[in-house]
Design an enzyme around this catalytic site. Structure first.
Site, mmCIF file in Angstrom:
data_model
loop_
_atom_site.group_PDB
_atom_site.id
_atom_site.type_symbol
_atom_site.label_atom_id
_atom_site.label_comp_id
_atom_site.label_asym_id
_atom_site.label_seq_id
_atom_site.Cartn_x
_atom_site.Cartn_y
_atom_site.Cartn_z
ATOM 1 N N TYR A 1 -9.093 14.033 -8.720
ATOM 2 C CA TYR A 1 -8.160 13.283 -9.575
ATOM 3 C C TYR A 1 -7.354 14.238 -10.445
ATOM 4 O O TYR A 1 -6.128 14.116 -10.555
ATOM 5 C CB TYR A 1 -8.933 12.298 -10.447
ATOM 6 C CG TYR A 1 -8.069 11.537 -11.429
ATOM 7 C CD1 TYR A 1 -7.275 10.482 -11.004
ATOM 8 C CD2 TYR A 1 -8.046 11.879 -12.779
ATOM 9 C CE1 TYR A 1 -6.470 9.775 -11.893
ATOM 10 C CE2 TYR A 1 -7.259 11.178 -13.678
ATOM 11 C CZ TYR A 1 -6.470 10.142 -13.238
ATOM 12 O OH TYR A 1 -5.681 9.452 -14.127
ATOM 13 N N LYS B 1 -3.239 14.804 -10.408
ATOM 14 C CA LYS B 1 -2.334 14.593 -11.528
ATOM 15 C C LYS B 1 -1.576 15.877 -11.879
ATOM 16 O O LYS B 1 -0.421 15.808 -12.339
ATOM 17 C CB LYS B 1 -3.101 14.054 -12.727
ATOM 18 C CG LYS B 1 -3.602 12.624 -12.515
ATOM 19 C CD LYS B 1 -2.454 11.661 -12.212
ATOM 20 C CE LYS B 1 -2.928 10.227 -12.077
ATOM 21 N NZ LYS B 1 -1.811 9.277 -11.846
ATOM 22 N N ASP C 1 0.870 -1.167 0.000
ATOM 23 C CA ASP C 1 0.000 0.000 0.000
ATOM 24 C C ASP C 1 0.911 1.222 0.000
ATOM 25 O O ASP C 1 1.574 1.518 0.996
ATOM 26 C CB ASP C 1 -0.885 -0.027 1.253
ATOM 27 C CG ASP C 1 -1.800 1.188 1.354
ATOM 28 O OD1 ASP C 1 -1.632 2.144 0.565
ATOM 29 O OD2 ASP C 1 -2.669 1.189 2.237
ATOM 30 N N VAL C 2 0.958 1.939 -1.124
ATOM 31 C CA VAL C 2 1.930 3.030 -1.258
ATOM 32 C C VAL C 2 1.613 4.219 -0.371
ATOM 33 O O VAL C 2 2.438 5.144 -0.260
ATOM 34 C CB VAL C 2 2.065 3.489 -2.723
ATOM 35 C CG1 VAL C 2 2.603 2.365 -3.598
ATOM 36 C CG2 VAL C 2 0.748 4.040 -3.265
ATOM 37 N N THR D 1 -8.255 0.107 -20.702
ATOM 38 C CA THR D 1 -7.856 -0.777 -19.604
ATOM 39 C C THR D 1 -9.114 -1.312 -18.937
ATOM 40 O O THR D 1 -10.235 -0.912 -19.278
ATOM 41 C CB THR D 1 -7.013 -0.034 -18.548
ATOM 42 O OG1 THR D 1 -7.857 0.924 -17.880
ATOM 43 C CG2 THR D 1 -5.828 0.675 -19.176
#
Length: 253
Positions: free
Chosen positions: A160, A164, A66-67, A195
């Site tokens: 989001y 970014k 888990d980053v 994806t």
């Protein structure tokens, strides 16, 4: 998969490497001969992705990480050092993109997106850079997004998009600060990509999106991976602090 030679004897770490763009990047790195550590929150998925690459001749380890947790990030990089003794390439791909309109944003949504997309990326870069510095330098590639430059047509991605934009800013700042250690830092900013995360986009909405793209289609994950591969390798030895956009011409319109 027949290994190439461009990254033979190099070691690469890919966060978010169990699916989508991250898995495509891992496949490309393996094809070019790199030893690999791939990670994701789901340890079973990480092991399955590693097994797929191993079946094609790669030397790879799949780890759960888990980053957003500094201890787990440090452990991931320490395990990379234990297994391979060095780190040459780090691709920070782990990210989330839940949707919510501005009026509906709550603390959980805001903190959750920023924790993964910004803090997690920075923690990964810090830990990777410490190992790279000890072994002579390397290349870090962040996965940004065209959403860091422009807003989508229907809204719902404010946090989001902000995350970014922060990734792109961090890319430049890290490139400046880590250059004396021989570490290059760049980013790839994909547009819409085919994806599993975009597979459930309704056909009508997909048509709206693709009409905005001059090439008239979503990108393939392997097209993003090739851009990452370029920035990671020696052909980009003079490039640092840049954001390479792979969007089919979207931002040119």
């Amino acid at each position: 998969m027949t290994a190439g030679a461009a990254l033979r004897d190099r070691v690469a770490l890919v966060t978010g490497g169990t699916r989508g763009i991250g898995l495509a990047v891992a496949r490309a790195l393996a094809r070019e001969g790199a030893g690999l550590v791939i990670c994701g929150r789901d340890g079973e998925r990480a092991e399955a992705a590693a097994a797929e690459l191993e079946s094609r001749g790669a030397t790879v380890a799949g780890l759960a990480c888990d980053v957003t947790d500094p201890a787990q990030v440090e452990a991931m990089v320490a395990e990379t050092a234990r297994l391979f003794g060095r780190l040459d390439v780090c691709v920070a791909d782990a990210g989330v993109c839940p949707e919510a309109m501005v009026d509906d944003l709550d603390q959980q949504h805001i903190d959750g997106v920023l924790a993964v997309n910004v803090r997690g990326l920075l923690l990964t870069t810090q830990a990777a850079a410490r190992l790279m510095r000890a072994t002579g330098g390397g290349s870090v590639v962040h996965i940004g997004s065209v959403s860091g430059f422009t807003s989508g047509p229907d809204g719902g991605e404010a946090v989001y998009e902000a995350s970014k934009a922060a990734v792109h800013a961090l890319t430049k700042a890290c490139a400046v600060e880590l250059a004396p250690a021989g570490i290059r830092v760049n980013a790839v900013a994909p547009g819409w990509v085919d994806t599993d995360m975009t597979a459930d986009t309704p056909d009508a909405l997909r048509a709206v999106y693709t009409r905005r793209v001059p090439l008239g289609r979503y990108a393939r994950p392997d097209e993003i991976a090739e851009a990452v591969l370029f920035l990671a390798g020696d052909d980009a030895s003079g490039i640092s602090g840049t954001v390479l956009v792979v969007d089919g011409g979207l931002l040119a319109v």
